[in-house]
Design an enzyme around this catalytic site. Structure first.
Site, mmCIF file in Angstrom:
data_model
loop_
_atom_site.group_PDB
_atom_site.id
_atom_site.type_symbol
_atom_site.label_atom_id
_atom_site.label_comp_id
_atom_site.label_asym_id
_atom_site.label_seq_id
_atom_site.Cartn_x
_atom_site.Cartn_y
_atom_site.Cartn_z
ATOM 1 N N TYR A 1 -9.828 0.040 70.781
ATOM 2 C CA TYR A 1 -11.122 0.245 70.116
ATOM 3 C C TYR A 1 -11.166 -0.527 68.780
ATOM 4 O O TYR A 1 -12.177 -1.176 68.466
ATOM 5 C CB TYR A 1 -11.268 1.747 69.898
ATOM 6 C CG TYR A 1 -12.546 2.241 69.311
ATOM 7 C CD1 TYR A 1 -13.718 2.281 70.056
ATOM 8 C CD2 TYR A 1 -12.582 2.723 67.998
ATOM 9 C CE1 TYR A 1 -14.888 2.786 69.516
ATOM 10 C CE2 TYR A 1 -13.746 3.229 67.455
ATOM 11 C CZ TYR A 1 -14.896 3.256 68.212
ATOM 12 O OH TYR A 1 -16.051 3.760 67.673
ATOM 13 N N LYS B 1 -13.791 -3.353 67.828
ATOM 14 C CA LYS B 1 -14.690 -3.148 66.689
ATOM 15 C C LYS B 1 -14.474 -4.202 65.597
ATOM 16 O O LYS B 1 -15.430 -4.594 64.915
ATOM 17 C CB LYS B 1 -14.507 -1.736 66.119
ATOM 18 C CG LYS B 1 -14.996 -0.622 67.056
ATOM 19 C CD LYS B 1 -16.449 -0.801 67.468
ATOM 20 C CE LYS B 1 -17.118 0.491 67.924
ATOM 21 N NZ LYS B 1 -18.486 0.274 68.405
HETATM 22 P P1 NAI Z 1 -22.019 8.813 72.172
HETATM 23 O O1 NAI Z 1 -20.956 8.936 73.199
HETATM 24 O O2 NAI Z 1 -22.819 10.018 71.827
HETATM 25 O O3 NAI Z 1 -23.041 7.649 72.536
HETATM 26 C C1 NAI Z 1 -22.666 6.475 73.195
HETATM 27 C C2 NAI Z 1 -23.697 6.222 74.272
HETATM 28 O O4 NAI Z 1 -23.399 4.975 74.912
HETATM 29 C C3 NAI Z 1 -23.690 7.295 75.366
HETATM 30 O O5 NAI Z 1 -24.980 7.853 75.485
HETATM 31 C C4 NAI Z 1 -23.243 6.561 76.619
HETATM 32 O O6 NAI Z 1 -23.846 7.042 77.806
HETATM 33 C C5 NAI Z 1 -23.659 5.136 76.296
HETATM 34 N N1 NAI Z 1 -22.881 4.140 77.044
HETATM 35 C C6 NAI Z 1 -21.555 4.135 77.280
HETATM 36 N N2 NAI Z 1 -21.207 3.062 77.983
HETATM 37 C C7 NAI Z 1 -22.348 2.368 78.209
HETATM 38 C C8 NAI Z 1 -22.635 1.149 78.876
HETATM 39 N N3 NAI Z 1 -21.663 0.447 79.475
HETATM 40 N N4 NAI Z 1 -23.906 0.713 78.900
HETATM 41 C C9 NAI Z 1 -24.907 1.413 78.314
HETATM 42 N N5 NAI Z 1 -24.691 2.585 77.676
HETATM 43 C C10 NAI Z 1 -23.426 3.056 77.616
HETATM 44 O O7 NAI Z 1 -21.266 8.248 70.876
HETATM 45 P P2 NAI Z 1 -21.786 7.940 69.402
HETATM 46 O O8 NAI Z 1 -20.877 8.626 68.473
HETATM 47 O O9 NAI Z 1 -23.233 8.161 69.279
HETATM 48 O O10 NAI Z 1 -21.440 6.380 69.298
HETATM 49 C C11 NAI Z 1 -22.395 5.353 69.160
HETATM 50 C C12 NAI Z 1 -21.699 4.125 68.637
HETATM 51 O O11 NAI Z 1 -21.165 4.379 67.330
HETATM 52 C C13 NAI Z 1 -20.521 3.651 69.489
HETATM 53 O O12 NAI Z 1 -20.499 2.247 69.525
HETATM 54 C C14 NAI Z 1 -19.315 4.179 68.741
HETATM 55 O O13 NAI Z 1 -18.159 3.445 69.012
HETATM 56 C C15 NAI Z 1 -19.798 4.003 67.302
HETATM 57 N N6 NAI Z 1 -19.082 4.819 66.343
HETATM 58 C C16 NAI Z 1 -19.291 6.165 66.293
HETATM 59 C C17 NAI Z 1 -18.620 6.919 65.342
HETATM 60 C C18 NAI Z 1 -18.860 8.380 65.189
HETATM 61 O O14 NAI Z 1 -18.313 8.980 64.227
HETATM 62 N N7 NAI Z 1 -19.667 9.019 66.044
HETATM 63 C C19 NAI Z 1 -17.624 6.314 64.421
HETATM 64 C C20 NAI Z 1 -17.529 4.889 64.540
HETATM 65 C C21 NAI Z 1 -18.241 4.186 65.465
#
Ligand code: NAI
Length: 293
Positions: free
Chosen positions: A165, A169
């Protein structure tokens, strides 16, 4: 009147968590939104329509305009389809928020090639593919654009158990730095978001308490993302924003010279470098302290 009236946005992975919050606020500010989500489980396995549909319904119920897309960011045809969905339904594309993501956390000694590949694929390749098609559309329109890519302090600073990851990133941040330079002449800004929020992805990693749910609600991250998409932010590009709850920080680059002599002189000896390092370790704690924000 909203700050994004007449604009069209695409948000990947917008069926839940941060993507959903970004999509709702973009719509609230007047943008028409393509809500993309694969709709799989929290590991990105499987697929379905209900997550993207649910957010589209929420936007419409609030008086906004949105359409769903269910493809994966890892698929070139689907990535093209996301942009086409924006153009077919709303006539153009002004804003891309690359947000979709998954985790496969393991210490490096236990990580499999599959766990490495899928994380690089969804985050780095996915960001590349969707941006590729959005970029072409923005260039064709010739009116600039806004791109936000989602990195993480894991990639910008480091986090145990996330070499896959973190590499993805950090790659996204490098991608942003170059694309931001290339976008300048077209009026396309590209910025990095490194968020912290309680979501499906992080619910096992953060304390399970109402206080955390409130302090790190995804909705607290979105205003910065949405502001970066406004006309006011036209000159803000190539930047890395860490947004954790209500704290918004700029992660800047700093060069600390450890030792230096005239560039035309011969190279340092290893012993001389050792002396300079030893001196720094003794008198300059920064050399030994892990990076932090
Ligand atoms: P989340 O798991 O709630 O949302 C991620 C969404 O991406 C999900 O709805 C999932 O169905 C969708 N997804 C996964 N693979 C996919 C694909 N191949 N094509 C289309 N959609 C897909 O997670 P969150 O926390 O909202 O994360 C959003 C972004 O923020 C991610 O890139 C994550 O790595 C990044 N992030 C989040 C952090 C946090 O504290 N929540 C910290 C650092 C980065």
């Amino acid at each position: 009147m909203g700050s994004l009236d007449g604009k069209v946005a695409l948000v990947t992975g917008a069926g839940g968590g941060l993507g959903r919050a970004h999509a709702l606020l973009l719509a609230h500010e007047g943008a028409s939104v393509v809500v993309n989500d694969l709709g799989g489980d929290r590991h990105g396995v499987g697929g379905g329509t209900s997550m993207a549909d649910g957010v589209v319904e929420e936007i419409k119920a609030a008086g906004g305009s949105a359409v769903a897309h269910y493809g994966s960011v890892t698929d070139d045809e689907a990535a093209a389809g996301m942009v086409k969905t924006a153009v077919d339904n709303f006539g153009r594309l002004d804003i891309l928020i690359n947000n979709a993501g998954i985790l496969r956390d393991k210490s490096f000694k236990n990580m499999t090639d599959d766990e490495w590949d899928i994380v690089i694929d969804v985050h780095l390749k996915g960001t590349y593919l969707v941006t590729k098609h959005a970029w072409r559309q923005m260039l064709e329109q010739g009116e600039g654009g806004r791109i936000v890519v989602t990195s993480s302090t894991s990639g910008l600073i480091g986090n145990f158990g996330q070499t896959n990851y973190g590499a993805a990133k950090a790659g996204i941040a490098g991608f942003m730095r170059v694309l931001a330079l290339e976008g300048m002449k077209y009026g396309i800004t590209v910025n990095v978001l490194a968020p912290a929020a309680l979501s499906r992805m992080t619910e096992d990693l953060m304390p399970d308490s109402p206080e955390t749910a409130d302090r790190l609600a995804p909705e607290k991250v979105s205003p910065t993302v949405v502001w970066l998409c406004t006309d006011e932010a036209a000159k803000v590009t190539g930047r890395q924003f860490c947004v954790s709850g209500n704290r918004v920080s700029l992660l800047s680059w700093q060069v600390d010279v450890i030792t230096q002599k005239d560039g035309l002189d011969g190279p340092w000896t290893v012993a001389e470098i050792g002396e300079a390092m030893a001196d720094s370790m003794e008198n300059w704690p920064k050399l030994l302290k892990p990076m932090e924000v």
